[in-house]
Design an enzyme around this catalytic site. Structure first.
Site, PDB file in Angstrom:
ATOM      1  N   GLU A 121      34.139  40.223  20.790  1.00 47.79           N
ATOM      2  CA  GLU A 121      35.377  40.790  20.421  1.00 47.79           C
ATOM      3  C   GLU A 121      36.615  40.232  19.694  1.00 47.79           C
ATOM      4  OE1 GLU A 121      35.995  45.264  21.322  1.00 47.79           O
ATOM      5  OE2 GLU A 121      33.953  44.931  19.851  1.00 47.79           O
ATOM      6  N   CYS A 141      32.278  41.146  31.966  1.00 44.48           N
ATOM      7  CA  CYS A 141      33.197  40.454  32.783  1.00 44.48           C
ATOM      8  C   CYS A 141      32.533  40.719  34.020  1.00 44.48           C
ATOM      9  CB  CYS A 141      34.395  41.376  32.664  1.00 44.48           C
ATOM     10  SG  CYS A 141      35.798  40.617  33.617  1.00 44.48           S
ATOM     11  N   GLU A 206      37.248  36.909  32.414  1.00 45.94           N
ATOM     12  CA  GLU A 206      38.258  36.870  33.128  1.00 45.94           C
ATOM     13  C   GLU A 206      39.094  35.295  32.550  1.00 45.94           C
ATOM     14  OE1 GLU A 206      40.883  37.040  35.623  1.00 45.94           O
ATOM     15  OE2 GLU A 206      40.783  34.555  35.136  1.00 45.94           O
ATOM     16  N   SER A 237      45.702  35.300  30.508  1.00 45.80           N
ATOM     17  CA  SER A 237      46.408  36.438  31.613  1.00 45.80           C
ATOM     18  C   SER A 237      44.935  36.738  32.006  1.00 45.80           C
ATOM     19  CB  SER A 237      46.027  37.928  30.512  1.00 45.80           C
ATOM     20  OG  SER A 237      46.439  39.411  31.663  1.00 45.80           O
ATOM     21  N   SER A 259      47.112  40.681  35.496  1.00 45.43           N
ATOM     22  CA  SER A 259      47.469  42.519  35.663  1.00 45.43           C
ATOM     23  C   SER A 259      47.111  42.994  36.796  1.00 45.43           C
ATOM     24  CB  SER A 259      45.591  42.425  35.521  1.00 45.43           C
ATOM     25  OG  SER A 259      45.476  42.283  33.503  1.00 45.43           O
ATOM     26  N   LEU A 260      49.075  43.524  37.308  1.00 41.79           N
ATOM     27  CA  LEU A 260      48.642  43.905  38.628  1.00 41.79           C
ATOM     28  C   LEU A 260      48.527  45.167  38.823  1.00 41.79           C
ATOM     29  CD1 LEU A 260      50.545  42.687  40.930  1.00 41.79           C
ATOM     30  CD2 LEU A 260      52.475  44.322  39.779  1.00 41.79           C
ATOM     31  N   HIS A 261      48.813  45.966  37.355  1.00 37.84           N
ATOM     32  CA  HIS A 261      47.818  47.907  37.650  1.00 37.84           C
ATOM     33  C   HIS A 261      48.529  48.720  38.848  1.00 37.84           C
ATOM     34  CE1 HIS A 261      47.303  46.282  34.055  1.00 37.84           C
ATOM     35  NE2 HIS A 261      45.930  45.204  34.462  1.00 37.84           N
ATOM     36  N   ASN A 336      44.806  52.993  27.401  1.00 38.67           N
ATOM     37  CA  ASN A 336      44.373  53.002  26.379  1.00 38.67           C
ATOM     38  C   ASN A 336      43.061  54.266  27.092  1.00 38.67           C
ATOM     39  OD1 ASN A 336      45.844  52.731  24.531  1.00 38.67           O
ATOM     40  ND2 ASN A 336      46.046  50.464  25.502  1.00 38.67           N
TER      41      ASN A 336
HETATM   42  S1  SF4 Z   1      40.944  43.619  33.054  1.00 33.38           S
HETATM   43 FE1  SF4 Z   1      40.063  41.359  32.671  1.00 33.38          FE
HETATM   44  S2  SF4 Z   1      38.902  40.904  34.536  1.00 33.38           S
HETATM   45 FE2  SF4 Z   1      39.195  42.821  34.513  1.00 33.38          FE
HETATM   46  S3  SF4 Z   1      37.375  44.196  33.836  1.00 33.38           S
HETATM   47 FE3  SF4 Z   1      38.760  44.030  32.624  1.00 33.38          FE
HETATM   48  S4  SF4 Z   1      37.947  41.720  30.695  1.00 33.38           S
HETATM   49 FE4  SF4 Z   1      37.390  41.713  33.136  1.00 33.38          FE
END
Ligand code: SF4
Length: 409
Positions: A121, A141, A206, A237, A259-261, A336
């Site tokens: 996508e 992924c 990734e 990212s 992608s910290l979170h 989301n």
């Molecule tokens: S955030 Fe990115 S690295 Fe983590 S599962 Fe989703 S696609 Fe993969």
């Protein structure tokens, strides 16, 4: 308009079907590789440079996907190109247009070797004065970030440079974003004023687990004689593949997002499990060493807002401490939802409190408006057709979205 009003076009007219044994594509080759491919098909050494430059212009400046349109190339050469190579786009399986203008394409690529066709996508997000294309780097992924829909789809394979770049070419085709094909031959096309002005490697996968193909595709996308995107408008990212971060800056030179979170290892181990391999301390050290980092070239830290998980003011305080001294921008992303997730989006008031706290510490912390939620095109919602929702699940999900978000107007 309700979420049910999003437009879905299954296979727009005139789009190619996926060939089962495609010829090699010229898309995604470096100039040197393209030259070698031509030499192997009998193009004389002294002509190679000129032919590569003509092809580069037709493919990347004018967006041509048919050799017959290359009118400054002799007919017998065009026949040879047609016989041995392709510059065709991937098949569009489905095109969806959200009621906020976001577009999502489900694309099918031919098999590689003994494999099967694969689907990914790609999402286009139009905004005031710019348009961002979110590109996938892998099919599925291998990481299993617990808040991410793509993470529930197993890794099928890496995309090639051709497949990564084709997402950009196809989006420009569909958006009418290649210049008038009557412009004088060899003319340069300004990068300003294009519908796709920015790209983010934030789709499925990734990108740093597919470094070489991503690097090649991004170097072609930012080539000044071709697609001409500014490196400052290209963001890669990563979930935190520490050993590849320095190379990204040095060899590709694009903007970095993390992608910290979470700001504690125990929580990040759950939300972004690669953290067990490369914990926060190592990740932040790699960020500090990112080539070209300055206040004008800050790293974006993505932070998804999950209710009662990572959204307290303690977390906000921890975030400021963690990023101390790193030129940073923090993107707060309201979660989301997707079918089957146990997470909920933080309350709006809490997101604002969190943002205010970070802002007052001097960090830009925009709250990213959710885009394309009705077509599952928003951050963390991508998942391809190969494992997509059944229709009944989709209808139930849409009903839930209406109930939760009151999107009818
Ligand atoms: S955030 Fe990115 S690295 Fe983590 S599962 Fe989703 S696609 Fe993969």
């Amino acid at each position: 308009m309700s979420v049910m009003d999003a437009v879905t076009i299954t296979k727009p007219a005139g789009q190619p079907r996926t060939e089962l044994s495609p010829k090699p594509s010229l898309i995604g080759l470096s100039r040197e590789e393209m030259g070698n491919a031509l030499r192997q098909r009998g193009v004389a050494d002294k002509q190679v440079k000129m032919r590569v430059s003509q092809l580069w212009n037709w493919i990347y400046v004018r967006g041509i996907s048919d050799f017959d349109q290359m009118v400054n190339i002799a007919k017998d050469m065009r026949e040879m190109l047609k016989q041995h190579f392709t510059i065709a786009r991937p098949e569009i399986v489905e095109e969806q247009v959200s009621n906020d203008g976001t577009r999502k394409w489900l694309l099918r690529f031919p098999p590689r070797g003994a494999g099967r066709p694969v689907e990914v996508e790609t999402v286009y997000i139009p905004e005031e004065g710019r348009g961002t294309l979110c590109i996938s780097s892998q099919v599925g992924c291998s990481l299993t970030c617990s808040f991410c829909h793509t993470g529930t789809q197993r890794l099928v394979r890496n995309l090639t440079a051709e497949e990564i770049l084709s997402q950009l070419l196809l989006a420009r085709d569909r958006l009418g974003d290649f210049p008038d094909r009557d412009i004088p031959l060899g003319a340069m096309v300004p990068s300003e004023g294009r519908k796709v002005s920015n790209i983010v490697m934030m789709g499925m996968g990734e990108p740093l687990y597919n470094f070489d193909a991503v690097k090649q595709a991004l170097l072609i996308a930012t080539d000044g004689d071709g697609l001409s995107l500014s490196k400052r408008r290209v963001t890669l990212s990563t979930s935190g593949v520490v050993p590849e971060i320095f190379r990204t800056g040095e060899e590709i030179g694009v903007m970095l997002a993390i992608s910290l979170h979470a700001v504690r290892d125990d929580l990040r181990d759950i939300l972004v499990p690669i953290n067990k391999k490369y914990p926060l301390k190592e990740l932040i050290e790699a960020c500090r060493a990112y080539p070209g980092l300055s206040n004008a070239r800050r790293i974006t830290f993505e932070y998804v807002m999950l209710k009662d998980v990572n959204d307290s003011l303690e977390d906000a305080k921890g975030l400021i401490q963690l990023l101390k001294g790193v030129p940073a921008k923090i993107n707060l992303i309201p979660f989301n939802p997707w079918p089957g997730t146990n997470y909920q989006c933080s309350d709006w008031a809490q997101i604002e409190k969190f943002a205010d706290f970070i802002n007052s510490a001097g960090y830009a912390s925009p709250i990213r408006t959710p885009r394309g939620r009705d077509i599952l095109a928003a951050c963390g919602q991508l998942k391809s057709e190969s494992e997509r929702m059944r229709k009944t699940e989709r209808l139930a999900f849409e009903a839930m979205m209406i109930a939760n978000h009151g999107v009818d107007d």
